[in-house]
Design a protein around this motif. Structure first.
Motif, PDB file in Angstrom:
ATOM      1  N   TRP A  28       1.507   6.122   8.447  1.00 46.54           N
ATOM      2  CA  TRP A  28       1.342   7.562   8.613  1.00 46.54           C
ATOM      3  C   TRP A  28      -0.084   7.890   9.027  1.00 46.54           C
ATOM      4  CZ3 TRP A  28       5.351  11.032   8.754  1.00 46.54           C
ATOM      5  CH2 TRP A  28       6.614  10.502   8.396  1.00 46.54           C
ATOM      6  N   TYR A  29      -0.819   6.884   9.486  1.00 48.27           N
ATOM      7  CA  TYR A  29      -2.165   7.043  10.046  1.00 48.27           C
ATOM      8  C   TYR A  29      -3.106   7.771   9.090  1.00 48.27           C
ATOM      9  CZ  TYR A  29       0.369   5.571  14.167  1.00 48.27           C
ATOM     10  OH  TYR A  29       1.170   4.856  15.046  1.00 48.27           O
ATOM     11  N   ALA A  30      -3.023   7.379   7.831  1.00 49.08           N
ATOM     12  CA  ALA A  30      -3.822   8.025   6.786  1.00 49.08           C
ATOM     13  C   ALA A  30      -4.498   6.968   5.928  1.00 49.08           C
ATOM     14  CB  ALA A  30      -2.925   8.906   5.909  1.00 49.08           C
ATOM     15  N   SER A  31      -5.427   7.404   5.117  1.00 50.35           N
ATOM     16  CA  SER A  31      -5.959   6.547   4.053  1.00 50.35           C
ATOM     17  C   SER A  31      -4.983   6.638   2.891  1.00 50.35           C
ATOM     18  CB  SER A  31      -7.352   7.017   3.626  1.00 50.35           C
ATOM     19  OG  SER A  31      -8.303   6.694   4.611  1.00 50.35           O
ATOM     20  N   SER A  32      -4.326   5.542   2.604  1.00 50.58           N
ATOM     21  CA  SER A  32      -3.198   5.556   1.691  1.00 50.58           C
ATOM     22  C   SER A  32      -3.614   5.761   0.244  1.00 50.58           C
ATOM     23  CB  SER A  32      -2.426   4.241   1.809  1.00 50.58           C
ATOM     24  OG  SER A  32      -1.336   4.220   0.917  1.00 50.58           O
ATOM     25  N   ALA A  33      -2.776   6.491  -0.485  1.00 54.01           N
ATOM     26  CA  ALA A  33      -2.975   6.651  -1.918  1.00 54.01           C
ATOM     27  C   ALA A  33      -2.693   5.352  -2.660  1.00 54.01           C
ATOM     28  CB  ALA A  33      -2.072   7.760  -2.453  1.00 54.01           C
ATOM     29  N   THR A  34      -1.955   4.441  -2.033  1.00 53.71           N
ATOM     30  CA  THR A  34      -1.631   3.152  -2.636  1.00 53.71           C
ATOM     31  C   THR A  34      -2.510   2.079  -2.006  1.00 53.71           C
ATOM     32  OG1 THR A  34       0.675   3.847  -2.880  1.00 53.71           O
ATOM     33  CG2 THR A  34       0.199   1.482  -3.086  1.00 53.71           C
ATOM     34  N   PRO A  35      -3.340   1.395  -2.776  1.00 58.55           N
ATOM     35  CA  PRO A  35      -4.217   0.375  -2.184  1.00 58.55           C
ATOM     36  C   PRO A  35      -3.415  -0.725  -1.497  1.00 58.55           C
ATOM     37  CG  PRO A  35      -4.894   0.899  -4.437  1.00 58.55           C
ATOM     38  CD  PRO A  35      -3.556   1.546  -4.222  1.00 58.55           C
ATOM     39  N   ALA A  36      -3.957  -1.222  -0.406  1.00 57.15           N
ATOM     40  CA  ALA A  36      -3.299  -2.316   0.309  1.00 57.15           C
ATOM     41  C   ALA A  36      -3.407  -3.608  -0.503  1.00 57.15           C
ATOM     42  CB  ALA A  36      -3.936  -2.512   1.677  1.00 57.15           C
ATOM     43  N   ASN A  37      -2.366  -4.428  -0.419  1.00 58.69           N
ATOM     44  CA  ASN A  37      -2.379  -5.750  -1.039  1.00 58.69           C
ATOM     45  C   ASN A  37      -1.942  -6.741   0.036  1.00 58.69           C
ATOM     46  OD1 ASN A  37      -1.637  -8.175  -2.441  1.00 58.69           O
ATOM     47  ND2 ASN A  37      -1.625  -7.009  -4.344  1.00 58.69           N
ATOM     48  N   LEU A  38      -2.907  -7.377   0.667  1.00 62.66           N
ATOM     49  CA  LEU A  38      -2.615  -8.224   1.816  1.00 62.66           C
ATOM     50  C   LEU A  38      -1.699  -9.389   1.450  1.00 62.66           C
ATOM     51  CD1 LEU A  38      -3.091  -8.848   4.805  1.00 62.66           C
ATOM     52  CD2 LEU A  38      -5.175 -10.067   4.139  1.00 62.66           C
ATOM     53  N   ASP A  39      -1.956 -10.048   0.324  1.00 66.96           N
ATOM     54  CA  ASP A  39      -1.139 -11.202  -0.061  1.00 66.96           C
ATOM     55  C   ASP A  39       0.310 -10.810  -0.291  1.00 66.96           C
ATOM     56  OD1 ASP A  39      -3.270 -12.929   0.124  1.00 66.96           O
ATOM     57  OD2 ASP A  39      -3.805 -12.777  -2.003  1.00 66.96           O
ATOM     58  N   ASP A  40       0.538  -9.698  -1.020  1.00 66.09           N
ATOM     59  CA  ASP A  40       1.912  -9.245  -1.261  1.00 66.09           C
ATOM     60  C   ASP A  40       2.605  -8.874   0.036  1.00 66.09           C
ATOM     61  OD1 ASP A  40       1.623  -9.672  -3.937  1.00 66.09           O
ATOM     62  OD2 ASP A  40       1.526  -7.551  -4.502  1.00 66.09           O
ATOM     63  N   CYS A  41       1.884  -8.214   0.919  1.00 66.70           N
ATOM     64  CA  CYS A  41       2.459  -7.799   2.200  1.00 66.70           C
ATOM     65  C   CYS A  41       2.888  -9.013   3.019  1.00 66.70           C
ATOM     66  CB  CYS A  41       1.438  -6.957   2.964  1.00 66.70           C
ATOM     67  SG  CYS A  41       2.027  -6.338   4.573  1.00 66.70           S
ATOM     68  N   LEU A  42       2.053 -10.028   3.050  1.00 65.25           N
ATOM     69  CA  LEU A  42       2.374 -11.224   3.827  1.00 65.25           C
ATOM     70  C   LEU A  42       3.595 -11.957   3.262  1.00 65.25           C
ATOM     71  CD1 LEU A  42      -1.235 -12.581   4.451  1.00 65.25           C
ATOM     72  CD2 LEU A  42       0.304 -11.575   6.153  1.00 65.25           C
ATOM     73  N   GLU A  43       3.834 -11.834   1.966  1.00 69.06           N
ATOM     74  CA  GLU A  43       4.975 -12.492   1.341  1.00 69.06           C
ATOM     75  C   GLU A  43       6.288 -11.764   1.583  1.00 69.06           C
ATOM     76  OE1 GLU A  43       5.348 -15.313  -0.245  1.00 69.06           O
ATOM     77  OE2 GLU A  43       3.255 -15.911  -0.070  1.00 69.06           O
ATOM     78  N   GLN A  44       6.231 -10.454   1.849  1.00 68.44           N
ATOM     79  CA  GLN A  44       7.461  -9.665   1.904  1.00 68.44           C
ATOM     80  C   GLN A  44       8.337 -10.007   3.091  1.00 68.44           C
ATOM     81  OE1 GLN A  44       6.673  -5.459   1.492  1.00 68.44           O
ATOM     82  NE2 GLN A  44       5.256  -5.811  -0.207  1.00 68.44           N
ATOM     83  N   GLY A  45       7.744 -10.125   4.275  1.00 67.96           N
ATOM     84  CA  GLY A  45       8.516 -10.491   5.450  1.00 67.96           C
ATOM     85  C   GLY A  45       9.651  -9.542   5.782  1.00 67.96           C
ATOM     86  N   ARG A  46       9.482  -8.233   5.531  1.00 67.84           N
ATOM     87  CA  ARG A  46      10.579  -7.275   5.745  1.00 67.84           C
ATOM     88  C   ARG A  46      10.350  -6.400   6.977  1.00 67.84           C
ATOM     89  NH1 ARG A  46       8.842  -2.280   4.335  1.00 67.84           N
ATOM     90  NH2 ARG A  46       7.022  -2.102   2.979  1.00 67.84           N
ATOM     91  N   PHE A  47       9.464  -6.791   7.851  1.00 71.46           N
ATOM     92  CA  PHE A  47       9.055  -5.917   8.942  1.00 71.46           C
ATOM     93  C   PHE A  47       9.773  -6.279  10.240  1.00 71.46           C
ATOM     94  CE2 PHE A  47       5.441  -6.841   6.094  1.00 71.46           C
ATOM     95  CZ  PHE A  47       5.423  -5.630   5.422  1.00 71.46           C
TER      96      PHE A  47
END
Length: 314
Positions: free
Chosen positions: A95-114
């Motif tokens: 949404w091109y914003a500074s997110s209220a939820t901090p990014a977690n790079l490791d978790d994101c890389l594990e999800q593979g849902r994109f």
């Protein structure tokens, strides 16, 4: 590099795929860039720049591959419109914003849902507004022959990117002088009536909005904007305009449109039109037949580009 889709007989620019490291995100991000027909012929000329943001579930290739924005730009230029550089960045589901939820790079890389490789989608930090308005703008101005000033710089987008273009332009009023939103969710807290009619009703809690957006979009929006009305209001374009006006800050020129059959955004765009009119803010609003679809965006991207050219092309 690849040639554009321009028909035979029309001078055409080129589309390049490139990348850079964004400090605001802490990762390398890709973008596509359209360079106009004269770019490689005239090594001294500089150009205005328009940044175009994709929608939810999209990526940096969408504007070229699904709306032929390069072909549209070639055709406009062939009819005398100013030549412009177009930059189309990868915005993930941010949404091109500074997110209220901090990014977690490791978790994101594990999800593979994109819809693309996780390494292309994930970020170490979630400051997507600074990534666009600061990092990307500085990179483009230092890497290409741009007219590197507010007067010659604009931003546009569709759907999620339509709202993002507005919030970024209004959050960085010294960076962008014009903004285009196609089918954007532009009045975030609008809560009826449907169809739009005055007086408008605005949500006092987020519960009433959830059904309109659906579970998937809703989850992304709450993760980005937060879980209370005050947090959403901080991202609302009209609220940002009020703050700029109170501080006597410059406003960008504003153009927005939506399809009459677009149940997600038409009433929000009508409400935004009424809000700006009440504030005395000059703007251009267009309704066209159509839905929330690539058919609509590909048919009407030309009107937005032509309007932008008139504002930043001289």
């Amino acid at each position: 590099m690849r040639a554009t889709h321009a028909p035979h007989g029309i001078a055409h620019g080129t589309v390049r795929v490139a990348s850079f490291v964004s400090p605001a995100l802490g990762v390398r991000k890709h973008y596509e860039i359209y360079l106009p027909p004269s770019y490689d012929r005239d090594a001294t000329r500089r150009y205005p720049v328009a940044y175009y943001l994709h929608g939810a579930d999209g990526n940096e290739s969408d504007w070229v591959s699904r709306a032929a924005i390069d072909w549209v730009m070639d055709s406009l230029e062939a009819r005398g419109a100013p030549e412009m550089i177009l930059v189309m960045p990868d915005g993930d589901e941010s949404w091109y914003a500074s997110s209220a939820t901090p990014a977690n790079l490791d978790d994101c890389l594990e999800q593979g849902r994109f819809n693309e490789a996780a390494a292309l989608h994930c970020a170490a930090h979630a400051s997507y507004d600074a990534y666009i308005a600061r990092d990307l703008v500085q990179h483009i101005d230092s890497s290409y022959r741009t007219l590197a000033d507010r007067r010659h710089r604009a931003i546009g987008g569709l759907s999620m990117g339509g709202l993002g273009a507005l919030t970024i332009a209004l959050g960085a009023p010294d960076v962008f002088s014009a903004v285009v939103s196609h089918s954007g969710v532009v009045s975030l807290l609008y809560d009826g009536p449907h169809p739009y009619a005055a007086p408008a009703r605005y949500a006092t809690s987020l519960d009433s909005l959830r059904a309109e957006f659906g579970d998937r979009l809703w989850g992304e929006m709450v993760a980005t904007f937060g879980d209370d009305v005050a947090a959403w209001r901080a991202h609302d374009p009209t609220e940002r305009i009020r703050r700029l006006m109170a501080a006597n800050r410059p406003l960008p020129a504003i153009y927005f449109d939506a399809g009459r059959e677009d149940r997600l955004t038409i009433d929000r765009n009508r409400a935004f039109d009424a809000e700006l009119t009440a504030l005395g803010v000059s703007h251009t609003f267009r309704e066209w037949p159509g839905q929330h679809s690539w058919r609509f965006w590909s048919e009407h991207v030309g009107e937005g580009l032509a309007w932008l050219g008139a504002h930043i092309g001289s």
